[in-house]
Scaffold this active site. Structure first.
Site, PDB file in Angstrom:
ATOM      1  N   LYS A 102      -3.391  15.219  -9.364  1.00 17.95           N
ATOM      2  CA  LYS A 102      -2.585  15.119 -10.577  1.00 17.95           C
ATOM      3  C   LYS A 102      -1.862  16.432 -10.880  1.00 17.95           C
ATOM      4  O   LYS A 102      -0.743  16.422 -11.402  1.00 17.95           O
ATOM      5  CB  LYS A 102      -3.448  14.674 -11.759  1.00 17.95           C
ATOM      6  CG  LYS A 102      -3.932  13.234 -11.645  1.00 17.95           C
ATOM      7  CD  LYS A 102      -2.774  12.257 -11.443  1.00 17.95           C
ATOM      8  CE  LYS A 102      -3.228  10.813 -11.384  1.00 17.95           C
ATOM      9  NZ  LYS A 102      -2.120   9.852 -11.192  1.00 17.95           N
TER      10      LYS A 102
ATOM     11  N   ASN B 139       3.133   4.665 -10.494  1.00 20.78           N
ATOM     12  CA  ASN B 139       1.885   4.578 -11.240  1.00 20.78           C
ATOM     13  C   ASN B 139       0.635   4.374 -10.395  1.00 20.78           C
ATOM     14  O   ASN B 139      -0.473   4.661 -10.842  1.00 20.78           O
ATOM     15  CB  ASN B 139       2.006   3.425 -12.257  1.00 20.78           C
ATOM     16  CG  ASN B 139       0.697   3.073 -12.902  1.00 20.78           C
ATOM     17  OD1 ASN B 139       0.167   3.819 -13.731  1.00 20.78           O
ATOM     18  ND2 ASN B 139       0.144   1.926 -12.535  1.00 20.78           N
TER      19      ASN B 139
ATOM     20  N   TYR C 243      -9.153  13.931  -7.720  1.00 25.24           N
ATOM     21  CA  TYR C 243      -8.243  13.372  -8.724  1.00 25.24           C
ATOM     22  C   TYR C 243      -7.471  14.480  -9.433  1.00 25.24           C
ATOM     23  O   TYR C 243      -6.237  14.423  -9.567  1.00 25.24           O
ATOM     24  CB  TYR C 243      -9.048  12.557  -9.731  1.00 25.24           C
ATOM     25  CG  TYR C 243      -8.218  11.864 -10.778  1.00 25.24           C
ATOM     26  CD1 TYR C 243      -7.537  10.685 -10.475  1.00 25.24           C
ATOM     27  CD2 TYR C 243      -8.127  12.366 -12.073  1.00 25.24           C
ATOM     28  CE1 TYR C 243      -6.783  10.036 -11.440  1.00 25.24           C
ATOM     29  CE2 TYR C 243      -7.376  11.728 -13.038  1.00 25.24           C
ATOM     30  CZ  TYR C 243      -6.701  10.560 -12.718  1.00 25.24           C
ATOM     31  OH  TYR C 243      -5.950   9.923 -13.683  1.00 25.24           O
TER      32      TYR C 243
ATOM     33  N   ASP D 267       0.874  -1.170   0.000  1.00 22.54           N
ATOM     34  CA  ASP D 267       0.000   0.000   0.000  1.00 22.54           C
ATOM     35  C   ASP D 267       0.912   1.221   0.000  1.00 22.54           C
ATOM     36  O   ASP D 267       1.586   1.500   0.987  1.00 22.54           O
ATOM     37  CB  ASP D 267      -0.889  -0.013   1.241  1.00 22.54           C
ATOM     38  CG  ASP D 267      -1.846   1.172   1.294  1.00 22.54           C
ATOM     39  OD1 ASP D 267      -1.692   2.119   0.489  1.00 22.54           O
ATOM     40  OD2 ASP D 267      -2.738   1.175   2.165  1.00 22.54           O
ATOM     41  N   VAL D 268       0.943   1.941  -1.112  1.00 23.71           N
ATOM     42  CA  VAL D 268       1.914   3.027  -1.250  1.00 23.71           C
ATOM     43  C   VAL D 268       1.652   4.174  -0.278  1.00 23.71           C
ATOM     44  O   VAL D 268       2.525   5.019  -0.065  1.00 23.71           O
ATOM     45  CB  VAL D 268       1.959   3.564  -2.689  1.00 23.71           C
ATOM     46  CG1 VAL D 268       2.403   2.475  -3.667  1.00 23.71           C
ATOM     47  CG2 VAL D 268       0.607   4.161  -3.114  1.00 23.71           C
TER      48      VAL D 268
END
Length: 257
Positions: free
Chosen positions: A166, A93, A162, A66-67
């Site tokens: 980004k 990613n 989101y 889990d990043v």
């Protein structure tokens, strides 16, 4: 080797979010090109399926991660160091869109936080860990490729978490590029639009546009994204693709809104 490491005959890559979509396609592309690839992601079963799809050749190590968890990220890169002794590429990613169709005013704090934790904090933690290893290894240096989005430039309706993350990834990319120069660490970003993955399967059926209408959108083969990442990764460290945009040619991006 006496310390238990494998002999490094190919370059070493870590791909996060390797259990599906762009991550899986890129991991398979790199493996086909002769890279040693460490597969990271939250779902062990999906990672194992990616490894199985690789077919012949050296096995791709699977490290469920889990990043957003600093301890798990540390364990991932410790495993890379133990097995290979170095890292040449991080494809950063792993990501999440969050709940769909939720207006900005109705977005719950916990949903906002979950997207930020994965898309931004997770990207930072992995980049930081890779940066440390690249800085300290001999020969020094390596490459980090961050996964952005066309939303890093132009948002869709109801995509505040989101889109904000980004945009933040773009700042992370620029800072990594600057801070990595002295150590031979290059950093670039690939901004993707409408690759055919689980995240975009609704596109051909119709999605909400900026004017409120619902319209079908074209998608492109995810393999085209993977090939672009492989090209970026294959450059010598003296050259860098700083930003690349790969998108379905006719998607409503240029002129969106």
């Amino acid at each position: 080797m006496s310390d238990g490491r494998v002999s490094v005959v190919s370059k070493v890559a870590v791909v996060t979010g390797a259990g599906s979509g762009i991550g899986r396609a890129t991991a398979l592309e790199l493996l086909e090109a002769g890279w040693s690839v460490v597969l990271a992601g939250r779902r062990a079963e999906a990672l194992a399926e990616t490894a199985r799809l690789a077919g012949g050749g050296p096995p791709a190590p699977v490290v469920p991660t889990d990043v957003a968890d600093p301890d798990q990220v540390d364990a991932l890169f410790a495993a890379v160091r133990e097995r290979f002794g170095r890292i040449d590429l991080l494809f950063n990613n792993a990501g999440s869109f969050g709940p769909r169709g939720v207006a900005l005013a109705d977005l719950r704090h916990e949903d906002w936080r979950a997207v930020v934790d994965t898309n931004l904090t997770g990207a930072f933690l992995c980049a930081q860990a890779a940066f440390r290893l690249m800085r300290d290894q001999d020969p020094q240096g390596g490459r980090i490729i961050n996964s952005g989005s066309v939303s890093a430039h132009t948002p869709r309706p109801d995509s505040v978490a989101y889109t904000a993350t980004k945009h933040a990834v773009t700042g992370l990319t620029k800072s990594l590029s600057l801070d990595g120069r002295r150590y031979g660490i290059a950093c670039g970003q690939i901004d993707v639009g409408n690759a055919a993955t689980g995240m975009t399967k609704r596109m051909p059926a119709g999605v909400r546009q900026a004017n409120g209408e619902v319209a079908a959108e074209p998608v492109m083969d995810v393999a085209d994204v993977a090939r672009t990442v492989r090209h970026m990764a294959s450059l010598p460290l003296e050259a860098n693709v700083q930003f690349a945009t790969v998108m379905a040619t006719a998607m409503p991006y240029i002129g969106r809104g």
